[in-house]
Scaffold this active site. Sequence first.
Site, PDB file in Angstrom:
ATOM      1  N   HIS A  53     -35.222 -66.772   3.431  1.00 37.92           N
ATOM      2  CA  HIS A  53     -34.980 -66.684   4.875  1.00 37.92           C
ATOM      3  C   HIS A  53     -36.047 -67.469   5.633  1.00 37.92           C
ATOM      4  CE1 HIS A  53     -32.368 -62.777   4.944  1.00 37.92           C
ATOM      5  NE2 HIS A  53     -32.106 -63.521   3.877  1.00 37.92           N
ATOM      6  N   GLU A  55     -37.882 -66.783   8.177  1.00 36.08           N
ATOM      7  CA  GLU A  55     -39.106 -66.045   8.485  1.00 36.08           C
ATOM      8  C   GLU A  55     -40.019 -65.937   7.266  1.00 36.08           C
ATOM      9  OE1 GLU A  55     -35.776 -63.696  10.722  1.00 36.08           O
ATOM     10  OE2 GLU A  55     -35.926 -64.993   8.960  1.00 36.08           O
ATOM     11  N   CYS A  83     -33.830 -59.632   9.934  1.00 33.70           N
ATOM     12  CA  CYS A  83     -33.196 -58.600   9.107  1.00 33.70           C
ATOM     13  C   CYS A  83     -34.264 -57.598   8.643  1.00 33.70           C
ATOM     14  CB  CYS A  83     -32.511 -59.246   7.904  1.00 33.70           C
ATOM     15  SG  CYS A  83     -33.670 -59.914   6.673  1.00 33.70           S
ATOM     16  N   CYS A  86     -37.024 -59.303   6.468  1.00 35.43           N
ATOM     17  CA  CYS A  86     -37.946 -60.124   7.254  1.00 35.43           C
ATOM     18  C   CYS A  86     -38.784 -59.290   8.211  1.00 35.43           C
ATOM     19  CB  CYS A  86     -37.169 -61.203   8.005  1.00 35.43           C
ATOM     20  SG  CYS A  86     -36.420 -62.416   6.886  1.00 35.43           S
TER      21      CYS A  86
END
Length: 156
Positions: A53, A55, A83, A86
């Site tokens: 991801h 992040e 999410c 993260c």
Amino acid sequence: MEKTNKFMLEAIKEAKKAELLDEVPIGCVIVKDNKIISRGHNVRESKNNPVGHAEIIAITKASKKLNSWRLNDCELYVTIEPCIMCSGAIIQSRIKAVYYGAKDYKGGAFGSSIDVLKAENINHHPEIVGGVLEKECSELISRYFKNKREKNKLGL
């Protein structure tokens, strides 16, 4: 607000890099002392990495650059609400503030789907600001999924 928009535009640039890789277009930048110290965009599909991801990529790069897992004086700008995974990394790395663009009603962990900061005994609570360039961020991801659905209909 001008500073916030400036850094979100940089996160949008990262999201567009992900889109070019046929990844979900989410981008992130981490800022310290008003300077971008790291960037990330989704690479989950292209790297076959479930933690790829935006992040996570940006946090890992920022920690390496600062030679510390503590990112206390850093701000994170991301195009979509983080999410659960993260948001956990954000809390664990002690990021002081998170600015996100569009809400994620299916997976956002700072209030849209779940709010991890309501969990008792969490020892760090970053400042959360949502809706930064929300229209631009929302349109980017909506367009991506619309195009995906059209390609699937055509069997491409």
